[in-house]
Design a protein around this motif. Structure first.
Motif, PDB file in Angstrom:
ATOM      1  N   ALA A  84      -0.261   0.911  -1.540  1.00 51.47           N
ATOM      2  CA  ALA A  84       1.171   0.612  -1.410  1.00 51.47           C
ATOM      3  C   ALA A  84       1.421  -0.301  -0.218  1.00 51.47           C
ATOM      4  CB  ALA A  84       1.961   1.915  -1.272  1.00 51.47           C
ATOM      5  N   LEU A  85       0.721  -0.039   0.881  1.00 52.84           N
ATOM      6  CA  LEU A  85       0.918  -0.864   2.078  1.00 52.84           C
ATOM      7  C   LEU A  85       0.438  -2.295   1.846  1.00 52.84           C
ATOM      8  CD1 LEU A  85       1.812  -1.132   4.993  1.00 52.84           C
ATOM      9  CD2 LEU A  85      -0.481  -0.380   5.697  1.00 52.84           C
ATOM     10  N   VAL A  86      -0.719  -2.435   1.197  1.00 55.34           N
ATOM     11  CA  VAL A  86      -1.243  -3.783   0.915  1.00 55.34           C
ATOM     12  C   VAL A  86      -0.252  -4.561   0.055  1.00 55.34           C
ATOM     13  CG1 VAL A  86      -3.046  -5.053  -0.337  1.00 55.34           C
ATOM     14  CG2 VAL A  86      -3.673  -3.177   1.205  1.00 55.34           C
ATOM     15  N   LEU A  87       0.269  -3.918  -0.997  1.00 55.34           N
ATOM     16  CA  LEU A  87       1.241  -4.595  -1.880  1.00 55.34           C
ATOM     17  C   LEU A  87       2.521  -4.926  -1.122  1.00 55.34           C
ATOM     18  CD1 LEU A  87       0.712  -2.429  -5.099  1.00 55.34           C
ATOM     19  CD2 LEU A  87       0.158  -4.862  -4.823  1.00 55.34           C
ATOM     20  N   TYR A  88       2.949  -4.012  -0.289  1.00 55.73           N
ATOM     21  CA  TYR A  88       4.165  -4.260   0.499  1.00 55.73           C
ATOM     22  C   TYR A  88       3.943  -5.421   1.471  1.00 55.73           C
ATOM     23  CZ  TYR A  88       7.895  -3.538   3.881  1.00 55.73           C
ATOM     24  OH  TYR A  88       8.967  -3.728   4.719  1.00 55.73           O
ATOM     25  N   ALA A  89       2.788  -5.424   2.147  1.00 52.24           N
ATOM     26  CA  ALA A  89       2.479  -6.482   3.117  1.00 52.24           C
ATOM     27  C   ALA A  89       2.384  -7.844   2.428  1.00 52.24           C
ATOM     28  CB  ALA A  89       1.180  -6.167   3.847  1.00 52.24           C
ATOM     29  N   LEU A  90       1.797  -7.874   1.233  1.00 49.92           N
ATOM     30  CA  LEU A  90       1.716  -9.134   0.481  1.00 49.92           C
ATOM     31  C   LEU A  90       3.118  -9.653   0.165  1.00 49.92           C
ATOM     32  CD1 LEU A  90      -1.237  -8.363  -1.986  1.00 49.92           C
ATOM     33  CD2 LEU A  90      -1.241 -10.017  -0.090  1.00 49.92           C
ATOM     34  N   GLY A  91       4.008  -8.754  -0.171  1.00 50.72           N
ATOM     35  CA  GLY A  91       5.392  -9.136  -0.441  1.00 50.72           C
ATOM     36  C   GLY A  91       6.083  -9.668   0.802  1.00 50.72           C
ATOM     37  N   GLN A  92       5.798  -9.039   1.936  1.00 52.44           N
ATOM     38  CA  GLN A  92       6.390  -9.487   3.205  1.00 52.44           C
ATOM     39  C   GLN A  92       5.893 -10.886   3.568  1.00 52.44           C
ATOM     40  OE1 GLN A  92       8.910  -7.170   3.506  1.00 52.44           O
ATOM     41  NE2 GLN A  92       8.567  -7.334   5.694  1.00 52.44           N
ATOM     42  N   ALA A  93       4.576 -11.106   3.355  1.00 56.93           N
ATOM     43  CA  ALA A  93       3.971 -12.398   3.701  1.00 56.93           C
ATOM     44  C   ALA A  93       4.498 -13.506   2.794  1.00 56.93           C
ATOM     45  CB  ALA A  93       2.455 -12.306   3.598  1.00 56.93           C
ATOM     46  N   GLY A  94       4.747 -13.157   1.527  1.00 54.43           N
ATOM     47  CA  GLY A  94       5.237 -14.148   0.573  1.00 54.43           C
ATOM     48  C   GLY A  94       6.675 -14.480   0.847  1.00 54.43           C
TER      49      GLY A  94
ATOM     50  N   ILE B  37       3.180   0.025  -9.714  1.00 53.75           N
ATOM     51  CA  ILE B  37       3.696  -1.044 -10.601  1.00 53.75           C
ATOM     52  C   ILE B  37       4.987  -1.617 -10.006  1.00 53.75           C
ATOM     53  CG2 ILE B  37       4.707  -1.499 -12.881  1.00 53.75           C
ATOM     54  CD1 ILE B  37       2.724   0.650 -13.967  1.00 53.75           C
ATOM     55  N   PHE B  38       5.835  -0.746  -9.515  1.00 53.25           N
ATOM     56  CA  PHE B  38       7.080  -1.167  -8.850  1.00 53.25           C
ATOM     57  C   PHE B  38       6.764  -2.146  -7.707  1.00 53.25           C
ATOM     58  CE2 PHE B  38       9.873  -0.328  -5.179  1.00 53.25           C
ATOM     59  CZ  PHE B  38      11.129  -0.568  -5.707  1.00 53.25           C
ATOM     60  N   LEU B  39       5.751  -1.805  -6.899  1.00 53.06           N
ATOM     61  CA  LEU B  39       5.395  -2.670  -5.759  1.00 53.06           C
ATOM     62  C   LEU B  39       4.746  -3.980  -6.221  1.00 53.06           C
ATOM     63  CD1 LEU B  39       4.154   0.065  -3.266  1.00 53.06           C
ATOM     64  CD2 LEU B  39       6.137  -1.427  -2.965  1.00 53.06           C
ATOM     65  N   VAL B  40       4.019  -3.934  -7.332  1.00 49.41           N
ATOM     66  CA  VAL B  40       3.451  -5.173  -7.887  1.00 49.41           C
ATOM     67  C   VAL B  40       4.586  -6.092  -8.346  1.00 49.41           C
ATOM     68  CG1 VAL B  40       2.125  -6.136  -9.813  1.00 49.41           C
ATOM     69  CG2 VAL B  40       1.212  -4.189  -8.527  1.00 49.41           C
ATOM     70  N   LEU B  41       5.586  -5.521  -9.038  1.00 43.87           N
ATOM     71  CA  LEU B  41       6.725  -6.322  -9.502  1.00 43.87           C
ATOM     72  C   LEU B  41       7.522  -6.888  -8.324  1.00 43.87           C
ATOM     73  CD1 LEU B  41       7.910  -4.094 -12.481  1.00 43.87           C
ATOM     74  CD2 LEU B  41       6.808  -6.332 -12.608  1.00 43.87           C
ATOM     75  N   ARG B  42       7.534  -6.150  -7.236  1.00 43.61           N
ATOM     76  CA  ARG B  42       8.250  -6.602  -6.034  1.00 43.61           C
ATOM     77  C   ARG B  42       7.675  -7.918  -5.506  1.00 43.61           C
ATOM     78  NH1 ARG B  42       7.250  -5.979  -0.634  1.00 43.61           N
ATOM     79  NH2 ARG B  42       9.055  -5.916   0.754  1.00 43.61           N
ATOM     80  N   LEU B  43       6.368  -8.144  -5.750  1.00 43.04           N
ATOM     81  CA  LEU B  43       5.720  -9.370  -5.254  1.00 43.04           C
ATOM     82  C   LEU B  43       6.373 -10.621  -5.844  1.00 43.04           C
ATOM     83  CD1 LEU B  43       1.948  -8.338  -5.458  1.00 43.04           C
ATOM     84  CD2 LEU B  43       3.357  -8.576  -3.404  1.00 43.04           C
ATOM     85  N   SER B  44       6.916 -10.509  -7.066  1.00 43.90           N
ATOM     86  CA  SER B  44       7.490 -11.689  -7.704  1.00 43.90           C
ATOM     87  C   SER B  44       8.898 -11.994  -7.190  1.00 43.90           C
ATOM     88  CB  SER B  44       7.520 -11.494  -9.222  1.00 43.90           C
ATOM     89  OG  SER B  44       8.376 -10.411  -9.532  1.00 43.90           O
ATOM     90  N   ASP B  45       9.541 -11.010  -6.548  1.00 44.48           N
ATOM     91  CA  ASP B  45      10.908 -11.229  -6.057  1.00 44.48           C
ATOM     92  C   ASP B  45      11.206 -10.315  -4.860  1.00 44.48           C
ATOM     93  OD1 ASP B  45      13.571 -11.887  -5.754  1.00 44.48           O
ATOM     94  OD2 ASP B  45      14.251 -10.666  -7.453  1.00 44.48           O
ATOM     95  N   PRO B  46      10.479 -10.523  -3.748  1.00 47.07           N
ATOM     96  CA  PRO B  46      10.678  -9.624  -2.606  1.00 47.07           C
ATOM     97  C   PRO B  46      12.110  -9.640  -2.067  1.00 47.07           C
ATOM     98  CG  PRO B  46       9.143 -11.407  -2.053  1.00 47.07           C
ATOM     99  CD  PRO B  46       9.422 -11.505  -3.509  1.00 47.07           C
ATOM    100  N   GLN B  47      12.728 -10.815  -2.103  1.00 52.55           N
ATOM    101  CA  GLN B  47      14.103 -10.931  -1.608  1.00 52.55           C
ATOM    102  C   GLN B  47      15.073 -10.114  -2.471  1.00 52.55           C
ATOM    103  OE1 GLN B  47      14.723 -12.504   1.185  1.00 52.55           O
ATOM    104  NE2 GLN B  47      16.916 -12.022   1.152  1.00 52.55           N
ATOM    105  N   GLY B  48      14.917 -10.252  -3.793  1.00 53.80           N
ATOM    106  CA  GLY B  48      15.783  -9.511  -4.719  1.00 53.80           C
ATOM    107  C   GLY B  48      15.600  -8.003  -4.580  1.00 53.80           C
ATOM    108  N   ALA B  50      14.562  -6.464  -1.839  1.00 54.84           N
ATOM    109  CA  ALA B  50      15.103  -6.059  -0.536  1.00 54.84           C
ATOM    110  C   ALA B  50      16.633  -5.956  -0.599  1.00 54.84           C
ATOM    111  CB  ALA B  50      14.674  -7.045   0.538  1.00 54.84           C
ATOM    112  N   GLU B  51      17.259  -6.931  -1.257  1.00 56.89           N
ATOM    113  CA  GLU B  51      18.725  -6.906  -1.376  1.00 56.89           C
ATOM    114  C   GLU B  51      19.187  -5.728  -2.237  1.00 56.89           C
ATOM    115  OE1 GLU B  51      19.209 -11.751  -0.917  1.00 56.89           O
ATOM    116  OE2 GLU B  51      19.693 -10.790  -2.837  1.00 56.89           O
ATOM    117  N   SER B  52      18.426  -5.436  -3.281  1.00 58.35           N
ATOM    118  CA  SER B  52      18.774  -4.286  -4.130  1.00 58.35           C
ATOM    119  C   SER B  52      18.625  -2.984  -3.350  1.00 58.35           C
ATOM    120  CB  SER B  52      17.867  -4.246  -5.365  1.00 58.35           C
ATOM    121  OG  SER B  52      18.046  -5.400  -6.150  1.00 58.35           O
ATOM    122  N   GLN B  53      17.506  -2.874  -2.628  1.00 61.45           N
ATOM    123  CA  GLN B  53      17.263  -1.645  -1.860  1.00 61.45           C
ATOM    124  C   GLN B  53      18.348  -1.434  -0.801  1.00 61.45           C
ATOM    125  OE1 GLN B  53      14.095  -1.378   1.132  1.00 61.45           O
ATOM    126  NE2 GLN B  53      13.149   0.159  -0.176  1.00 61.45           N
TER     127      GLN B  53
END
Lengths: 94, 188
Positions: A84-94, B37-48, B50-53
């Motif tokens: 979960a942390l790795v996926l979260y960190a990747l999102g933060q970096a992106g 899966i939720f966190l994987v999907l977050r990778l495609s739209d981290p801003q969206g 974060a704003e939703s959360q």
């Protein structure tokens, strides 16, 4: 029924309350930038979640006295927290 | 020092009912996979995401976490008291299970307020993929809370030690799922 600080269930409950409060406070007070600060906060939040899960398993569910199962659940939950942390960190970096 | 532990029956010395451990592992696997899966999907739209959360009530969810772990504490005390098997203990078990049920009700009440607020603001299942997961996962968890409250209520009638222990195991599973769901959905 008397409760005291020496009771493991009481200590577990107090720890769970404190960790829940601390995780919420970290999430609310964390800075929005730089990105590494958000990742660090995420690591703390997930670390607290891992600790809470271990406390529930060990004390509420009694795994404190079953070392093999305690280790297996700890490792499984630890793997989840790291993923979960790795996926979260990747999102933060992106 | 008293411990709520029973290592009589199961392979590996697992306390309580073996079938409950199967259920606990299954539930953790299902919710854990969904959250990843939720966190994987977050990778495609981290801003969206974060704003939703940011639309959610973190403090309310934090309070609800404390309510649920307190309910689990009452259930753990009930399971321990039930092991003594005395008439006085049975009365204590019923009171403790009642406390656990009431706190479960408080959890659902706060969730209901949260859901009503989200619905009023148009944050439904289709508002964003974040909310699709939010509604599905938290409603699925809330259904477990309702089931747990019913089980605790039924078990409290006779307050038999084995049944109280099994129902407490189910209730702790509900706790356990929430402590991994709460940070991913509300806090990260």
């Amino acid at each position: 029924m008397k409760l005291s600080w020496s009771d493991p269930l009481v200590r577990a409950w107090v720890a769970l309350m404190a960790l829940s409060l601390a995780a919420t406070a970290v999430a609310i007070l964390r800075p929005q930038s730089p990105a590494w600060a958000g990742t660090a906060a995420g690591a703390v939040i997930l670390g607290f979640a891992w600790l809470k899960a271990r406390i529930i398993l060990n004390r509420y569910l009694g795994l404190a006295f079953v070392p093999a199962a305690r280790r297996a659940f700890g490792a499984g939950l630890g793997g989840f927290a790291v993923a979960a942390l790795v996926l979260y960190a990747l999102g933060q970096a992106g | 020092m008293t411990e709520a532990v029973d290592i009589r029956r199961n392979p590996g010395g697992l306390p309580g009912e073996l079938i409950m451990w199967v259920l606990i592992v299954s539930e953790l696997a299902v919710f854990g996979a969904a959250l990843l899966i939720f966190l994987v999907l977050r990778l495609s739209d981290p801003q969206g995401f974060a704003e939703s959360q940011a639309q959610l009530h973190r403090l309310s969810a934090g309070i609800n976490t404390m309510v649920l772990v307190s309910s689990g504490f009452a259930a753990a005390l009930a399971a321990r008291a039930a092991e003594t098997g005395t008439a006085g203990a049975r009365r204590a078990v019923r009171w403790l299970l009642a406390v656990a049920i009431v706190l479960g009700g408080v959890f659902l009440l706060l969730k209901g307020i949260e859901y009503a607020d989200a619905a009023r603001r148009g944050l439904g299942l289709e508002a964003h993929v974040f909310f699709t997961f939010y509604w599905l996962l938290t409603l699925f968890h809330a259904a477990h809370v309702v089931a747990g409250m019913v089980i605790l209520a039924i078990v409290s009638i006779r307050a038999h030690a084995d049944a109280v222990e099994a129902s407490a195991q189910f209730w702790h599973m509900v706790d356990l799922v929430w402590v991994i769901l709460f940070p991913v959905i509300y806090l990260l």
